[in-house]
Motif scaffolding. Structure first.
Motif, PDB file in Angstrom:
ATOM      1  N   GLY A 183       0.830  -1.195   0.000  1.00  0.00           N
ATOM      2  CA  GLY A 183       0.000   0.000   0.000  1.00  0.00           C
ATOM      3  C   GLY A 183       0.863   1.243   0.000  1.00  0.00           C
ATOM      4  N   ILE A 184       0.510   2.219  -0.822  1.00  0.00           N
ATOM      5  CA  ILE A 184       1.318   3.425  -0.994  1.00  0.00           C
ATOM      6  C   ILE A 184       0.577   4.650  -0.474  1.00  0.00           C
ATOM      7  N   HIS A 185       1.170   5.343   0.475  1.00  0.00           N
ATOM      8  CA  HIS A 185       0.692   6.669   0.882  1.00  0.00           C
ATOM      9  C   HIS A 185       1.247   7.675  -0.114  1.00  0.00           C
ATOM     10  N   LEU A 186       0.376   8.251  -0.937  1.00  0.00           N
ATOM     11  CA  LEU A 186       0.767   9.312  -1.858  1.00  0.00           C
ATOM     12  C   LEU A 186       0.434  10.640  -1.186  1.00  0.00           C
ATOM     13  N   GLU A 187       1.442  11.356  -0.764  1.00  0.00           N
ATOM     14  CA  GLU A 187       1.255  12.494   0.134  1.00  0.00           C
ATOM     15  C   GLU A 187       0.241  13.495  -0.390  1.00  0.00           C
ATOM     16  N   ALA A 188       0.340  13.858  -1.645  1.00  0.00           N
ATOM     17  CA  ALA A 188      -0.623  14.793  -2.223  1.00  0.00           C
ATOM     18  C   ALA A 188      -1.512  14.106  -3.254  1.00  0.00           C
ATOM     19  N   GLY A 189      -1.534  12.786  -3.206  1.00  0.00           N
ATOM     20  CA  GLY A 189      -2.258  12.035  -4.222  1.00  0.00           C
ATOM     21  C   GLY A 189      -1.529  12.003  -5.546  1.00  0.00           C
ATOM     22  N   THR A 190      -0.293  12.516  -5.553  1.00  0.00           N
ATOM     23  CA  THR A 190       0.476  12.640  -6.782  1.00  0.00           C
ATOM     24  C   THR A 190       1.581  11.592  -6.836  1.00  0.00           C
ATOM     25  N   ALA A 191       2.278  11.558  -7.959  1.00  0.00           N
ATOM     26  CA  ALA A 191       3.403  10.643  -8.205  1.00  0.00           C
ATOM     27  C   ALA A 191       2.969   9.192  -8.312  1.00  0.00           C
ATOM     28  N   ALA A 192       1.687   8.950  -8.580  1.00  0.00           N
ATOM     29  CA  ALA A 192       1.207   7.572  -8.686  1.00  0.00           C
ATOM     30  C   ALA A 192       1.920   6.816  -9.802  1.00  0.00           C
ATOM     31  N   LEU A 193       2.095   7.438 -10.951  1.00  0.00           N
ATOM     32  CA  LEU A 193       2.735   6.765 -12.071  1.00  0.00           C
ATOM     33  C   LEU A 193       4.223   6.560 -11.827  1.00  0.00           C
ATOM     34  N   ASP A 194       4.853   7.482 -11.109  1.00  0.00           N
ATOM     35  CA  ASP A 194       6.263   7.311 -10.737  1.00  0.00           C
ATOM     36  C   ASP A 194       6.426   6.111  -9.811  1.00  0.00           C
ATOM     37  N   VAL A 195       5.499   5.960  -8.887  1.00  0.00           N
ATOM     38  CA  VAL A 195       5.550   4.816  -7.967  1.00  0.00           C
ATOM     39  C   VAL A 195       5.408   3.513  -8.745  1.00  0.00           C
ATOM     40  N   LEU A 196       4.461   3.466  -9.652  1.00  0.00           N
ATOM     41  CA  LEU A 196       4.267   2.243 -10.426  1.00  0.00           C
ATOM     42  C   LEU A 196       5.497   1.926 -11.267  1.00  0.00           C
ATOM     43  N   LEU A 198       8.609   2.713 -10.565  1.00  0.00           N
ATOM     44  CA  LEU A 198       9.676   2.249  -9.674  1.00  0.00           C
ATOM     45  C   LEU A 198       9.409   0.817  -9.203  1.00  0.00           C
ATOM     46  N   LEU A 199       8.215   0.568  -8.677  1.00  0.00           N
ATOM     47  CA  LEU A 199       7.930  -0.746  -8.116  1.00  0.00           C
ATOM     48  C   LEU A 199       7.799  -1.818  -9.198  1.00  0.00           C
ATOM     49  N   CYS A 200       7.115  -1.488 -10.276  1.00  0.00           N
ATOM     50  CA  CYS A 200       6.784  -2.512 -11.270  1.00  0.00           C
ATOM     51  C   CYS A 200       7.856  -2.668 -12.329  1.00  0.00           C
ATOM     52  N   ARG A 201       8.335  -1.558 -12.883  1.00  0.00           N
ATOM     53  CA  ARG A 201       9.344  -1.641 -13.929  1.00  0.00           C
ATOM     54  C   ARG A 201      10.727  -1.923 -13.348  1.00  0.00           C
ATOM     55  N   THR A 202      11.111  -1.188 -12.300  1.00  0.00           N
ATOM     56  CA  THR A 202      12.460  -1.328 -11.754  1.00  0.00           C
ATOM     57  C   THR A 202      12.589  -2.551 -10.854  1.00  0.00           C
ATOM     58  N   HIS A 203      11.570  -2.772 -10.010  1.00  0.00           N
ATOM     59  CA  HIS A 203      11.692  -3.827  -9.003  1.00  0.00           C
ATOM     60  C   HIS A 203      10.821  -5.047  -9.268  1.00  0.00           C
ATOM     61  N   GLY A 204      10.102  -5.073 -10.371  1.00  0.00           N
ATOM     62  CA  GLY A 204       9.423  -6.287 -10.787  1.00  0.00           C
ATOM     63  C   GLY A 204       8.200  -6.685  -9.991  1.00  0.00           C
ATOM     64  N   VAL A 205       7.575  -5.742  -9.294  1.00  0.00           N
ATOM     65  CA  VAL A 205       6.333  -6.045  -8.570  1.00  0.00           C
ATOM     66  C   VAL A 205       5.172  -6.027  -9.571  1.00  0.00           C
ATOM     67  N   ALA A 206       4.326  -7.046  -9.543  1.00  0.00           N
ATOM     68  CA  ALA A 206       3.160  -7.058 -10.426  1.00  0.00           C
ATOM     69  C   ALA A 206       2.229  -5.912 -10.041  1.00  0.00           C
ATOM     70  N   PRO A 207       1.721  -5.139 -10.998  1.00  0.00           N
ATOM     71  CA  PRO A 207       0.897  -3.969 -10.663  1.00  0.00           C
ATOM     72  C   PRO A 207      -0.310  -4.289  -9.796  1.00  0.00           C
ATOM     73  N   HIS A 208      -0.910  -5.471  -9.958  1.00  0.00           N
ATOM     74  CA  HIS A 208      -2.105  -5.777  -9.167  1.00  0.00           C
ATOM     75  C   HIS A 208      -1.781  -6.062  -7.710  1.00  0.00           C
ATOM     76  N   ARG A 209      -0.502  -6.062  -7.336  1.00  0.00           N
ATOM     77  CA  ARG A 209      -0.112  -6.209  -5.933  1.00  0.00           C
ATOM     78  C   ARG A 209       0.119  -4.851  -5.275  1.00  0.00           C
ATOM     79  N   VAL A 210      -0.136  -3.764  -6.017  1.00  0.00           N
ATOM     80  CA  VAL A 210       0.096  -2.399  -5.528  1.00  0.00           C
ATOM     81  C   VAL A 210      -1.240  -1.713  -5.296  1.00  0.00           C
ATOM     82  N   ILE A 211      -1.382  -1.067  -4.128  1.00  0.00           N
ATOM     83  CA  ILE A 211      -2.561  -0.264  -3.797  1.00  0.00           C
ATOM     84  C   ILE A 211      -2.106   1.188  -3.680  1.00  0.00           C
ATOM     85  N   LEU A 212      -2.573   2.029  -4.575  1.00  0.00           N
ATOM     86  CA  LEU A 212      -2.206   3.446  -4.567  1.00  0.00           C
ATOM     87  C   LEU A 212      -3.197   4.213  -3.701  1.00  0.00           C
ATOM     88  N   GLY A 213      -2.711   4.816  -2.628  1.00  0.00           N
ATOM     89  CA  GLY A 213      -3.585   5.480  -1.670  1.00  0.00           C
ATOM     90  C   GLY A 213      -3.646   6.984  -1.840  1.00  0.00           C
TER      91      GLY A 213
END
Length: 325
Positions: A183-196, A198-213
């Motif tokens: 689960g991701i705390h997005l401080e201003a609700g921003t940077a959601a695509l940057d988080v995805l 980093l986690l999915c492209r760089t670190h190989g986390v499947a997107p459906h395992r990510v909750i953008l908050g």
């Protein structure tokens, strides 16, 4: 980010069930009373807090177990059956008290490990755990009498600072070792695509395992749609914060996502972080999700979408095929 959105293998592919002892593991939601089948989770507040403390909230933390039980009971009286507490390591999650609250209220509780922004910690404490975060997260997810059922991390305003990148790398490592959702705390609700990215492209986390908050804080429906197209869950989690200026646009965001075919990725939570926001203190609290928002969602978007948001989506978002590293 465009590479992530075009790569259907990254977006849509669900990895095969991991095996232990020659058997494919079934998905389960890890609660503070043990693992349960996803279909038993029920109506869920997908992001809230029973306990939380921080130097950034002096005198405003949640530390009253009696008040926490009152809130859970009020939520349960309206049909609520589960709450995900996103309070991470080091911010007073009072994990040892959660099983008793869960038993007494009859509400499933999902606890979190992870780490918030650096401002919520003493610098010496951060230095002490800096090089062993992944191990710390894995331990809290897999060991001890009360195990966490998710990892919570945080971004900064509109960007990912060095602290966020370091913590997210550790979260990805812990995810790969356990399959825990992040689960991701997005401080201003921003940077959601940057988080995805980093986690999915760089670190190989499947997107459906990510909750953008906290996506309600930045109600750009184009960004929401792109994050949903990538495969992530989208959490709108601030109705307890009565001062927030964009909450009135939340229903528009839900409608836009539903119209684009992404109703199965929407989550909703109260994110109660101060005592005044609890229903017992005349704030909205957890019950408002069911007394105020659920009827409106049913009326404006239909009962099927309401059921998806409150029951079906959380069951999928928090379920994992838990590994033991």
């Amino acid at each position: 980010m465009p590479d992530l959105l075009r790569d259907k293998a990254v977006q849509q592919e669900t990895p095969p069930a991991p095996e232990q002892g020659g058997r494919a593991m079934r998905a389960a939601v890890r609660t503070v009373l043990g693992d349960i089948p996803p279909e038993e989770l029920g109506i869920c507040d997908a992001h809230d807090h029973l306990f939380i403390s921080s130097p950034a909230l002096p005198g405003q933390g949640l530390d009253d177990a009696g008040a926490a039980l009152t809130e859970l009971n009020a939520f349960a009286a309206l049909g609520g059956r589960a709450v995900a507490q996103w309070t991470p390591w080091g911010m007073g999650p009072r994990t040892e008290e959660l099983p008793g609250l869960s038993r007494r209220s009859g509400v499933h509780v999902i606890s979190a490990t992870g780490m918030h922004q650096a401002k919520h910690y003493d610098q010496e404490e951060l230095t002490r755990v800096h090089d062993r975060l992944a191990g710390l997260f894995i331990h809290e997810l897999t060991s001890g009498p009360v195990r966490a059922g998710m990892i919570k991390v945080a971004g900064a305003y509109h960007r990912l600072d060095d602290h966020a990148r370091h913590v997210m790398a550790a979260a990805a490592e812990a995810h790969h070792a356990t399959d825990a959702p992040i689960g991701i705390h997005l401080e201003a609700g921003t940077a959601a695509l940057d988080v995805l990215h980093l986690l999915c492209r760089t670190h190989g986390v499947a997107p459906h395992r990510v909750i953008l908050g906290h996506l309600h804080r930045f109600p750009d429906t184009r960004i929401h749609r792109q994050a949903a197209e990538a495969g992530a869950f989208l959490a709108f989690d601030g109705p307890s914060r009565v001062h927030h200026g964009t909450d009135w646009r939340m229903m528009d965001s839900f409608a836009a996502l539903a119209d684009a075919g992404h109703a199965r990725q929407i989550l909703l939570g109260g994110d109660t972080v101060v005592p005044a926001a609890r229903s017992s203190a005349d704030g909205p609290g957890m019950p408002f999700l069911l007394s105020g928002l659920r009827p409106r969602i049913e009326r404006e978007l239909g009962p099927d979408i309401a059921s998806a948001i409150f029951t079906e989506n959380p069951a999928r978002a928090f379920a994992a095929r838990w590994r033991r590293p």
